[in-house]
Design a protein around this motif. Structure first.
Motif, PDB file in Angstrom:
ATOM      1  N   ASP A   1       0.579  -0.995  -0.209  1.00  0.00           N
ATOM      2  CA  ASP A   1       0.549  -0.015   0.181  1.00  0.00           C
ATOM      3  C   ASP A   1       0.685   1.447  -0.212  1.00  0.00           C
ATOM      4  O   ASP A   1       0.535   2.100  -1.003  1.00  0.00           O
ATOM      5  CB  ASP A   1      -1.025  -0.035   1.409  1.00  0.00           C
ATOM      6  CG  ASP A   1      -2.525  -0.939   1.046  1.00  0.00           C
ATOM      7  OD1 ASP A   1      -1.921  -1.541   0.049  1.00  0.00           O
ATOM      8  OD2 ASP A   1      -2.923  -1.300   2.006  1.00  0.00           O
TER       9      ASP A   1
ATOM     10  N   ARG B   1       0.883   3.817  -2.943  1.00  0.00           N
ATOM     11  CA  ARG B   1       1.238   4.864  -3.405  1.00  0.00           C
ATOM     12  C   ARG B   1       2.133   6.393  -3.348  1.00  0.00           C
ATOM     13  O   ARG B   1       2.046   7.395  -4.018  1.00  0.00           O
ATOM     14  CB  ARG B   1       0.581   5.385  -1.294  1.00  0.00           C
ATOM     15  CG  ARG B   1      -0.216   6.844  -0.999  1.00  0.00           C
ATOM     16  CD  ARG B   1       0.030   6.788   0.196  1.00  0.00           C
ATOM     17  NE  ARG B   1       0.824   6.440   1.432  1.00  0.00           N
ATOM     18  CZ  ARG B   1       0.415   5.116   2.213  1.00  0.00           C
ATOM     19  NH1 ARG B   1      -0.851   4.467   2.030  1.00  0.00           N
ATOM     20  NH2 ARG B   1       1.674   4.929   2.713  1.00  0.00           N
ATOM     21  N   GLU B   2       3.144   5.476  -2.718  1.00  0.00           N
ATOM     22  CA  GLU B   2       4.050   6.521  -3.668  1.00  0.00           C
ATOM     23  C   GLU B   2       4.610   6.430  -5.235  1.00  0.00           C
ATOM     24  O   GLU B   2       4.885   7.448  -5.869  1.00  0.00           O
ATOM     25  CB  GLU B   2       5.062   6.511  -2.889  1.00  0.00           C
ATOM     26  CG  GLU B   2       5.277   6.791  -1.193  1.00  0.00           C
ATOM     27  CD  GLU B   2       5.241   8.030  -0.900  1.00  0.00           C
ATOM     28  OE1 GLU B   2       5.822   9.173  -1.890  1.00  0.00           O
ATOM     29  OE2 GLU B   2       4.139   8.447  -0.152  1.00  0.00           O
TER      30      GLU B   2
ATOM     31  N   ASN C   1       1.861   7.816   6.075  1.00  0.00           N
ATOM     32  CA  ASN C   1       0.774   8.059   7.051  1.00  0.00           C
ATOM     33  C   ASN C   1       0.545   7.108   8.650  1.00  0.00           C
ATOM     34  O   ASN C   1      -0.166   5.973   7.810  1.00  0.00           O
ATOM     35  CB  ASN C   1      -0.465   6.675   5.536  1.00  0.00           C
ATOM     36  CG  ASN C   1      -0.344   7.906   4.363  1.00  0.00           C
ATOM     37  OD1 ASN C   1       0.700   8.695   3.840  1.00  0.00           O
ATOM     38  ND2 ASN C   1      -1.541   8.921   4.334  1.00  0.00           N
TER      39      ASN C   1
ATOM     40  N   ASN D   1       2.550   5.582  -7.502  1.00  0.00           N
ATOM     41  CA  ASN D   1       1.705   6.904  -7.652  1.00  0.00           C
ATOM     42  C   ASN D   1       1.772   8.637  -8.131  1.00  0.00           C
ATOM     43  O   ASN D   1       1.118   9.361  -8.204  1.00  0.00           O
ATOM     44  CB  ASN D   1       0.359   6.350  -7.249  1.00  0.00           C
ATOM     45  CG  ASN D   1      -0.326   5.067  -8.352  1.00  0.00           C
ATOM     46  OD1 ASN D   1       0.140   4.419  -9.092  1.00  0.00           O
ATOM     47  ND2 ASN D   1      -0.934   4.094  -6.928  1.00  0.00           N
ATOM     48  N   LYS D   2       2.800   8.636  -7.118  1.00  0.00           N
ATOM     49  CA  LYS D   2       2.799  10.543  -7.228  1.00  0.00           C
ATOM     50  C   LYS D   2       4.321  10.980  -7.742  1.00  0.00           C
ATOM     51  O   LYS D   2       4.035  12.198  -8.129  1.00  0.00           O
ATOM     52  CB  LYS D   2       3.408  10.606  -5.335  1.00  0.00           C
ATOM     53  CG  LYS D   2       2.878  10.757  -4.476  1.00  0.00           C
ATOM     54  CD  LYS D   2       2.747  10.969  -2.930  1.00  0.00           C
ATOM     55  CE  LYS D   2       1.814  10.374  -2.003  1.00  0.00           C
ATOM     56  NZ  LYS D   2       2.420  11.055  -0.576  1.00  0.00           N
TER      57      LYS D   2
END
Length: 332
Positions: free
Chosen positions: A50, A54-55, A330, A57-58
């Motif tokens: 996860d 998340r990273e 997070n 996709n940045k």
């Protein structure tokens, strides 16, 4: 007047992306480190996945996962074929192992890492999540001194001759699996030493690049194909030799591989065929190990250690990170 050095825009982008990769593996390592020693492999792996997704996709890339944790129907893992990045940058291949050594993390044992590789599109072998037969040695030897199709005994004798030592002076690294019993017997037959590891064959292959510190001269045996591509990518950056062959021992595996472009199920891949082009590899320690120190939680500071490799110039950088902004991880 000092000389003005021109830097290509593409090189600037690639240097920036190198640092971005560090951020990706750092986030995955911290997320899984929170679950060290809890005995829950799936939870630790999911946390790393996860965080890595998340990273990724940045990042300013148009990326495709060509080596992941499974096929599309196994989501929420980072699956083969998944698109990552914001789509606004270069097209790249991505190979990931968000938590190599899930068992090591779950048991808080040495050697668990978060690792990924990035290369221009079409550079990394697009292979199914199957086993791969592998052999690897470090730099400094004539091409072909060892060969996947040669016997264990012949490979050890050839490597010893190339090093100017006796076979008994060599140490081979092998995954601790029942299937490797014949390999272990053959190593002992020629008198070489064996170091057995329970998990973590990406790091195991990398150990061969620095034998005078790690004590590992050769890696032998079968492990995951995803780990094989990641290991080949790292090895290309620092020198060495590696060969691999996908183990496609069922019709279903052969059909799946064919759909991914593998037309010869018996092909022996050289290191440069597993990972070509300009490759960048980043790995962050989750638990303490011979390759990297694990994540440390020290009050208001989290520390990480990351190694980043780049094949274009053979650069290896170690980054010790001290993180004080907890929100970026997070954490609950």
């Amino acid at each position: 007047m000092s000389e003005i050095i021109q830097v290509k825009p593409t090189d600037v982008i690639e240097r920036i992306l190198s640092l971005e990769l560090v951020r990706v593996t750092e986030r995955a390592a911290v997320a899984s480190a929170l679950l060290r020693g809890r005995g829950d492999e799936k939870a630790a792996d999911k946390a790393a996945v996860d965080a890595m997704r998340r990273e990724l996709n940045k990042m300013p890339i148009d990326g495709t996962v060509v080596i992941g944790e499974g096929e599309r129907d196994e989501a929420p893992m980072l699956f083969i074929g998944e698109k990552v990045g914001n789509g606004l940058g270069p097209k790249v291949d991505i190979a990931v192992d968000p938590l190599e050594g899930t068992t090591l993390c779950a048991k808080d044992m040495p050697g668990s890492i978060a690792v990924m590789a990035m290369a221009s599109a079409g550079s990394l072998l697009n292979a199914p999540d199957v086993y791969m037969d592998k052999i690897a040695i470090g730099p400094g030897y004539a091409e072909g001194v060892v060969d996947l199709d040669a016997s264990v005994e012949d490979n050890l004798h050839a490597l010893a001759k190339a090093k100017g030592v006796k076979p008994r002076d060599l140490t081979a690294l092998v995954l601790d699996r029942p299937r490797h019993a014949p390999i272990i017997d053959a190593i002992r037959k020629v008198g070489a030493s064996i170091r057995v590891i329970t998990d973590g064959d990406v790091a195991g292959v990398i150990f061969t690049t620095n034998a005078h510190e790690t004590g590992i001269d050769i890696y032998l045996g079968t492990g995951g194909a995803p780990e094989g591509v990641l290991a080949a990518a790292a090895l290309r950056c620092v020198g060495g030799q590696m060969q691999g062959r996908l183990i496609l021992d069922t019709e279903a595996k052969r059909e799946r591989a064919l759909k991914m472009g593998v037309t010869d199920p018996n092909r022996k891949y050289r290191m440069e065929e597993l990972a070509s082009g300009d490759v960048i590899v980043a790995a962050t320690g989750v638990t303490d190990g011979a390759l990297l120190q694990g994540v440390k939680f020290r009050g208001s500071v989290i520390t990480t250690e990351t190694v980043i490799y780049r094949s274009l110039n053979g650069t290896v950088r170690r980054i010790h990170g001290e993180h004080r902004q907890m929100s970026k991880f997070n954490l609950d």
